[in-house]
Structure formats: structure tokens, C-alpha cells
Design a protein around this motif. Structure first.
Motif, PDB file in Angstrom:
ATOM      1  N   SER A  53       0.871  -1.180  -0.096  1.00 36.19           N
ATOM      2  CA  SER A  53      -0.077  -0.079   0.051  1.00 36.19           C
ATOM      3  C   SER A  53       0.911   1.135  -0.129  1.00 36.19           C
ATOM      4  N   ARG A  57      -1.211   7.111  -2.380  1.00 30.56           N
ATOM      5  CA  ARG A  57      -2.431   6.693  -3.223  1.00 30.56           C
ATOM      6  C   ARG A  57      -3.838   6.615  -2.221  1.00 30.56           C
ATOM      7  N   THR A  61      -6.196   1.323  -2.883  1.00 31.10           N
ATOM      8  CA  THR A  61      -5.292   0.969  -4.223  1.00 31.10           C
ATOM      9  C   THR A  61      -4.226   0.269  -3.848  1.00 31.10           C
ATOM     10  N   THR A  63      -0.229  -1.245  -4.738  1.00 30.91           N
ATOM     11  CA  THR A  63       0.799  -0.905  -5.794  1.00 30.91           C
ATOM     12  C   THR A  63       1.768  -1.942  -5.917  1.00 30.91           C
ATOM     13  N   HIS A  74      -0.354   0.860 -10.332  1.00 28.31           N
ATOM     14  CA  HIS A  74      -1.208   1.002  -9.155  1.00 28.31           C
ATOM     15  C   HIS A  74      -2.863   0.633  -9.697  1.00 28.31           C
ATOM     16  N   THR A  76      -6.743  -0.234  -8.540  1.00 29.96           N
ATOM     17  CA  THR A  76      -7.814  -0.093  -7.534  1.00 29.96           C
ATOM     18  C   THR A  76      -8.506  -1.128  -7.308  1.00 29.96           C
TER      19      THR A  76
END
Length: 397
Positions: A53, A57, A61, A63, A74, A76
Motif C-alpha cells: 500500500s 495513493r 489502491t 501498488t 497502481h 484499484t
């Protein structure tokens, strides 16, 4: 303009996040991208990524940091938010997560698909707890009496778990037999108390306890082998058990007898693409400089099942091994020039330490077997400690 057959060949060589992007470049590329998706023509040799995480962001999201290209992707995720989850594993391109009610949920960060497993109250040693108003308040963790093979109905105060705390006790290690979306996937987990085992198939309504032997406890590492369809479990004293969950009831066999008296280290078991099994023993010390645990020593042993012994090695045939909460996997360095041969890429996976010290920085380090050196992996400063970072090789299945 590139011919469709050439585009499809190019798309089939891309890392999966780049493959997704290619489909949105222009309208003429989209049909070829869809062909690659439909026929599953993407490369199975995906670059290893670190999933975490990022503080810059949103909470939903995830990463992905591609180690080969140093690119960041990234993604979602749908509810519940990624940052609220506990990540305790990855395998076959899926993240193994638990939400704030300690429900086990598989998440594919490439396709955004999710698959839920049976809830905690179906575990044999877990009971729901309600407050005086009749509202669900948490979980009670029960202990097995080894002589009677039954569970104590009384718990100590420390075993009264909140809904969120349960996940740190229920999922110490998790391994799966195959892609959970493919059908007949078996999920094996190490859990407290006693680092014992339970399993369930995707679609089951409850978990099944494995107590076929009084030695079925103190498991440090578990893996599934596609070569023979068996799970393999490593105990704290170096013993290795094979676990066959393909029949009507579990079959546990001791295939490597006790190697040493108990040594306090984090232990892993891994199977290489060439068929050999390995034990990895990782020792941690407290670092005042980093205000937390750091890996200080590392030993790698090839398992000789015939000779019933461990043989220390300093080479992995020019492969890199990725270890942490994920199911261990090997990557041929010749295909990924940014990786270091004969090295082990670690993430911090001491579940009890993560639970007690959530603000401490999670360790991501590379151990070079040839010179016994440790190197911190350079990562973006925005990486957060929670959920714990984990290695993954993305998949579109």
C-alpha cells in the motif's frame, strides 16, 4: 500499421500490467488484446512484483513494484479497501487476504476477481463471542487437549480476540493447490494455537482440522507441489511431512525425520523447478537503528530424503528465490537481468511481530548466497507498513 498476428505475438511477451495498458492504446489494438486474453496467450514467465500500500495513493489502491523494470503499477481494488486488509500470502497470481472481520478472501490484482473461503466460526477451535447486548463482539480461541483430542471450552483472557485480531491467529501461513478460480482448489493453513493445520476446498462451507498424528503441530512452512499433488509441511525441528488431501481424509507421512533440536529461527520449505527441495532457516535480531527486527543470518539446505539429511548449499543454479508470506517461488535470472543470481529476496513475515509492532518498518531485503551479504532493497519512500508487503507473479486466470 502492425499486422494482427505480429501484435498478438508482441502482446504475449508483455508483463500483465503492460498488457492491460496495450489494450487501451488505440481502437485497432483492442481486438488483438482481447484475443490474447480469451486464448490465454500471455507469457507465463511474469516478472516478480512486490505488492504493498502506497501512502500517496487512496486506501483502496494496491501498488505493484516490478523488480525487473522498476515500474510501479497502481490498481484499484473493490471493497473492502486494500489498506484495511491483512495480506498473509500469495500464490498462482492471487493475493491471500483477510478483511477486518477476519474472513479469508482471495484477490487477483490483475482481474480484480475475489473468492471468499468459509468464515472463521466454521473453524473447529473458534467460537463467536457476543456482548451483553447480544451483538457480535469477537472470537474465542479454544485449545485442543492432546490426550483426549477434544477442545477446551474455557479460554484465557488473552484468547478473547476482537473481530480484527482473529486474522493474526487464524492465518499464520496459507498455501493453495492451484489457481482458486480453476475448481477443486485446496487451501491449507497454519493457525494458532500450536501452529497446527486445517484445510478447506474453494466452495466448502467449513474448515477441517488435521489431527491424524500427535506430531501435527509446530509447522513453520507449507507448500504445494504440482509435481505430485501433495502438500509439504516443515516443522520447527526440521521434520518434513507430506500431506495428501486428495482423498476422503487427510494422510500425513513423515518423510524427513527430526534433524536438530529446536532452533529458534523462521523456517521455510521450497521446491525448485528442477525438483529438489530446500529448507531455508532465517535468523532475526533486534536493530536499535531500525527500531525493529532485521534478518541477521541465513542458511540454505538441500533436503536429501534418501539419506535423511540436510546438505548446506550456496547456489540456486543461477535462480532467485522469493520468500515471505507468499508461497516460495524460483525465478531464472537469465530472463530478468535486474535480479541477482543465487539470491533470496525476503519480505518481513513474522506474523506475531507484525501484529504487536504494526508501526515498525517492514523489512524487504536481498540475501546473496555467494558472499552471505544482506542488502536492503531500494523502494519508494511512500511504501506503508500495512498491509504487509508480499511477492507475487501476476496472472490473468
Amino acid at each position: 500499421m502492425l499486422q494482427p498476428c505480429l501484435l498478438i505475438r508482441i502482446f504475449g511477451t508483455l508483463d500483465i500490467p503492460d498488457l492491460f495498458s496495450s489494450g487501451a492504446v488505440c481502437r485497432s489494438w483492442l481486438p488483438n488484446y482481447l484475443v490474447v486474453r480469451r486464448l490465454r496467450l500471455w507469457s507465463p514467465n511474469q516478472s516478480p512484483c512486490l505488492v504493498y500500500s502506497s501512502g500517496d495513493r487512496e486506501a483502496n489502491t494496491a501498488t505493484l513494484h516490478n523488480l525487473s523494470t522498476n515500474k510501479l503499477y497502481h490498481i484499484t481494488l473493490t471493497e473492502p479497501a486494500f489498506r484495511s486488509r491483512y495480506v498473509m500470502g500469495s500464490s498462482h497470481g492471487w493475493l491471500i487476504t483477510a478483511d477486518e472481520q477476519s474472513n479469508l478472501i482471495f484477490v487477483n490484482p490483475a482481474t480484480l476477481a475475489q473468492i471468499a473461503m468459509p468464515p472463521p466460526e466454521t473453524m473447529r477451535n473458534v467460537r463467536l463471542r457476543y456482548n451483553a447486548e447480544g451483538e457480535l463482539d469477537g472470537y474465542d480461541l479454544l485449545y485442543m487437549d492432546l490426550s483426549s483430542r477434544d477442545f477446551d471450552t474455557k479460554t484465557e483472557p488473552d484468547d478473547d480476540l476482537s473481530l480484527e485480531e482473529g486474522r493474526f491467529y487464524f492465518y499464520v501461513r496459507v498455501a493453495i493447490s492451484c489457481d482458486p478460480s480453476s475448481g477443486n482448489c485446496i487451501v491449507l493453513r497454519v493457525h494458532l494455537p500450536g501452529y497446527q493445520l486445517s484445510y478447506a476446498r474453494v466452495g466448502d462451507t467449513a474448515w477441517t482440522w488435521i489431527d491424524t498424528d500427535t506430531e501435527c503441530w509446530d509447522y513453520h512452512g507449507i507448500i504445494h507441489s504440482g509435481h505430485d499433488g501433495l502438500f509439504y509441511a516443515l516443522r520447527g525441528n526440521g521434520t518434513v511431512h507430506s500431506i495428501d488431501l486428495n482423498g476422503p481424509s487427510p494422510v500425513v507421512k513423515v518423510i524427513l525425520k527430526q534433524m536438530v533440536p529446536y532452533i529458534n529461527s523462521n523456517k521455510y520449505i521450497a521446491r525448485a523447478p528442477w525438483g529438489d527441495f530446500y529448507q531455508i532457516w532465517r535468523h532475526d535480531d533486534f536493530s536499535a537503528e531500525k527500531d525493529g527486527k532485521v534478518t541477521s543470518k541465513n542458511f540454505v539446505y538441500k533436503i536429501d530424503f534418501v539419506g535423511q539429511k540436510l546438505v548446506q548449499v550456496n547456489s540456486l543454479r543461477d535462480h532467485a528465490l522469493f520468500i515471505g508470506f507468499n508461497s516460495p517461488f524460483f525465478v531464472p535470472v537469465k530472463d530478468f537481468c535486474m535480479l541477482i543470481p543465487n539470491s533470496i529476496y525476503y519480505t518481513d513475515d513474522l506474523h506475531y511481530y507484525i501484529f504487536c509492532h504494526r508501526i515498525s518498518l517492514r523489512e524487504v531485503v536481498v540475501f546473496n548466497m555467494e558472499d552471505n551479504s544482506f542488502t536492503d532493497l531500494s523502494l519508494p519512500n511512500s511504501r506503508l507498513n500495512g498491509p504487509p508487503p508480499v511477492w507475487i507473479r501476476p496472472s490473468l486466470t
